[in-house]
Motif scaffolding. Structure first.
Motif, PDB file in Angstrom:
ATOM      1  N   THR A  99       0.853  -1.195   0.000  1.00 16.83           N
ATOM      2  CA  THR A  99       0.000   0.000   0.000  1.00 16.83           C
ATOM      3  C   THR A  99       0.882   1.235   0.000  1.00 16.83           C
ATOM      4  OG1 THR A  99      -1.685  -1.164   1.285  1.00 16.83           O
ATOM      5  CG2 THR A  99      -1.831   1.242   1.205  1.00 16.83           C
ATOM      6  N   VAL A 100       0.617   2.140  -0.941  1.00 16.05           N
ATOM      7  CA  VAL A 100       1.343   3.409  -1.013  1.00 16.05           C
ATOM      8  C   VAL A 100       0.397   4.513  -0.564  1.00 16.05           C
ATOM      9  CG1 VAL A 100       2.608   5.018  -2.490  1.00 16.05           C
ATOM     10  CG2 VAL A 100       2.796   2.550  -2.879  1.00 16.05           C
ATOM     11  N   ASP A 101       0.705   5.141   0.566  1.00 17.43           N
ATOM     12  CA  ASP A 101      -0.166   6.130   1.211  1.00 17.43           C
ATOM     13  C   ASP A 101       0.501   7.500   1.148  1.00 17.43           C
ATOM     14  OD1 ASP A 101      -1.717   7.699   2.830  1.00 17.43           O
ATOM     15  OD2 ASP A 101      -1.477   6.469   4.639  1.00 17.43           O
ATOM     16  N   ASN A 102      -0.116   8.411   0.410  1.00 16.59           N
ATOM     17  CA  ASN A 102       0.436   9.757   0.266  1.00 16.59           C
ATOM     18  C   ASN A 102      -0.328  10.797   1.069  1.00 16.59           C
ATOM     19  OD1 ASN A 102       2.800  10.490  -1.075  1.00 16.59           O
ATOM     20  ND2 ASN A 102       1.958   9.999  -3.090  1.00 16.59           N
ATOM     21  N   THR A 103      -1.266  10.360   1.914  1.00 13.92           N
ATOM     22  CA  THR A 103      -2.104  11.324   2.627  1.00 13.92           C
ATOM     23  C   THR A 103      -1.878  11.353   4.136  1.00 13.92           C
ATOM     24  OG1 THR A 103      -3.905   9.705   2.834  1.00 13.92           O
ATOM     25  CG2 THR A 103      -3.904  11.112   0.875  1.00 13.92           C
ATOM     26  N   SER A 104      -1.413  10.261   4.713  1.00  8.91           N
ATOM     27  CA  SER A 104      -1.322  10.181   6.172  1.00  8.91           C
ATOM     28  C   SER A 104      -0.218  11.043   6.764  1.00  8.91           C
ATOM     29  CB  SER A 104      -1.105   8.729   6.607  1.00  8.91           C
ATOM     30  OG  SER A 104      -2.212   7.932   6.236  1.00  8.91           O
ATOM     31  N   ASN A 105       0.828  11.285   5.995  1.00 10.04           N
ATOM     32  CA  ASN A 105       1.972  12.036   6.500  1.00 10.04           C
ATOM     33  C   ASN A 105       2.228  13.233   5.600  1.00 10.04           C
ATOM     34  OD1 ASN A 105       5.025  12.685   6.761  1.00 10.04           O
ATOM     35  ND2 ASN A 105       4.654  11.328   8.497  1.00 10.04           N
ATOM     36  N   ARG A 106       2.493  14.369   6.237  1.00 10.72           N
ATOM     37  CA  ARG A 106       2.658  15.607   5.470  1.00 10.72           C
ATOM     38  C   ARG A 106       3.974  15.657   4.704  1.00 10.72           C
ATOM     39  NH1 ARG A 106       4.847  20.501   6.979  1.00 10.72           N
ATOM     40  NH2 ARG A 106       5.074  19.740   9.116  1.00 10.72           N
TER      41      ARG A 106
END
Length: 347
Positions: free
Chosen positions: A27-34
């Motif tokens: 999973t590639v998450d670009n929203t959880s961390n600024r």
């Protein structure tokens, strides 16, 4: 086939079956961390999974800012906070697919160990491996031998540490532009290069071998220098770089949980995590849990490990060896000389 080999084969086939039934989920998450992209990987566990995953991230030129690793049991779950080389979040769409392909059942394993001077034929070139005492002019002599033997040098990578040198050199035939696979020519290359490496001062004998493995070159350089015992300060010569400031590495017991805890602090740099995990893997340790923080000039890494037989470190000699080997692995790359483009040498 004896009983031990038969049992090993059955376990290996079962492991492959489990991996086919439970392919890695990325999973590639670009929203959880600024500030960073989160890459989450979970899959059926197998020995070497962590190293392969970290290698994939390195090959994608990603910078690992934080990592949380857990592989205690039949499953591993890892979370990496990564950026690109400029400190930005990722924008590529194929990161997830490339990681899944690299960790899937058809991925090549990095579990090979070759000898001090080897020659390997690849699709585009022949790979020559060299280890020996580092000294001025050594590479010039190596390339002179290859030039006399009508070899084109396509590229090379060299690491030096503690008066030792390891190198992989990529060559083709000057006449055909193809890899060199003639046994007589390969034997002559090995014989002459071994003579050059030994020189008149090398305190340790070298070996030659023709390999059919295809280990990633940075993994292979670590293996070559480890096998050459560059971590052993008893071999250090006067005037060597051994007086440089050391990374802070501690190895302690976690008796209640049955682990050995390894803590590492040193200035941060790219590929630091790979160098540490590679070393622990090649020393036959398994990382069960780990925390990595590299968001400042200093990096912090903590590993909970056991030997592959399930036992923690039990002796002071083994503890000191782990410290020495991790220190060497960290320092090798800081003194490396790398050439990634085709080379032109004038002799």
């Amino acid at each position: 086939m004896d009983c031990w080999s038969s049992s090993f084969a059955v376990v290996d086939e079962f492991e492959k079956l489990v991996l086919r039934m439970n392919p890695p989920r990325v999973t590639v998450d670009n929203t959880s961390n600024r500030k960073a992209t989160l890459i989450k990987v979970d899959s059926a566990n197998k020995r070497g999974s962590l190293l392969e995953l970290v290698q994939v991230l390195n090959d994608l030129d990603l910078i690992i800012r934080r990592a949380y690793i857990s592989s205690d049991g039949e499953w591993f779950m890892d979370v990496f906070h990564v950026t690109d080389q400029n400190g930005n979040k990722l924008s590529e769409d194929d990161v997830s697919e490339r990681i899944q392909q690299s960790l899937g059942p058809r991925a090549r394993s990095f579990r090979s160990l070759r000898r001090s001077v080897g020659v390997q034929a690849a699709l585009e070139h022949t790979t020559i491996e060299l280890t020996g005492r580092d000294r001025p002019g050594l590479l010039s002599e190596v390339f002179a031998v290859l030039s006399d033997l009508k070899c084109n040098v396509m590229g090379a990578e060299v690491w030096t540490h503690n008066s030792r040198m390891a190198s992989v050199v990529y060559i083709t035939s000057e006449a055909t532009g193809l890899p060199i696979d003639d046994p007589d020519t390969l034997a002559k290359i090995k014989r002459l290069l071994l003579y050059v490496l030994k020189g008149d001062r090398d305190k340790r004998s070298a070996n030659t071998a023709v390999s059919v493995d295809s280990t990633h070159k940075e993994r292979r350089l670590h293996q070559m220098m480890y096998a050459d015992r560059d971590y052993d300060m008893n071999y250090a010569e006067s005037g060597s770089a051994s007086g440089r400031s050391k990374p802070l590495v501690t190895v302690e017991s976690c008796t209640d949980k049955g682990y050995t805890v390894v803590n590492l602090r040193c200035p941060d740099r790219p590929k630091l995590l790979f160098d540490a995990v590679c070393t622990l893997t090649d020393m036959q340790y398994v990382v069960y849990h780990a925390t990595v923080i590299a968001e400042s000039p200093e990096a912090y890494q903590e590993y909970y490990i056991r030997h592959v037989d399930g036992n923690p470190i039990s002796s002071e000699a083994e503890r000191q060896r782990v410290i020495n080997c991790l220190e060497a692995a960290i320092k090798r790359r800081t003194s490396e000389v790398k050439t990634r483009e085709p080379l032109l040498f004038l002799f």
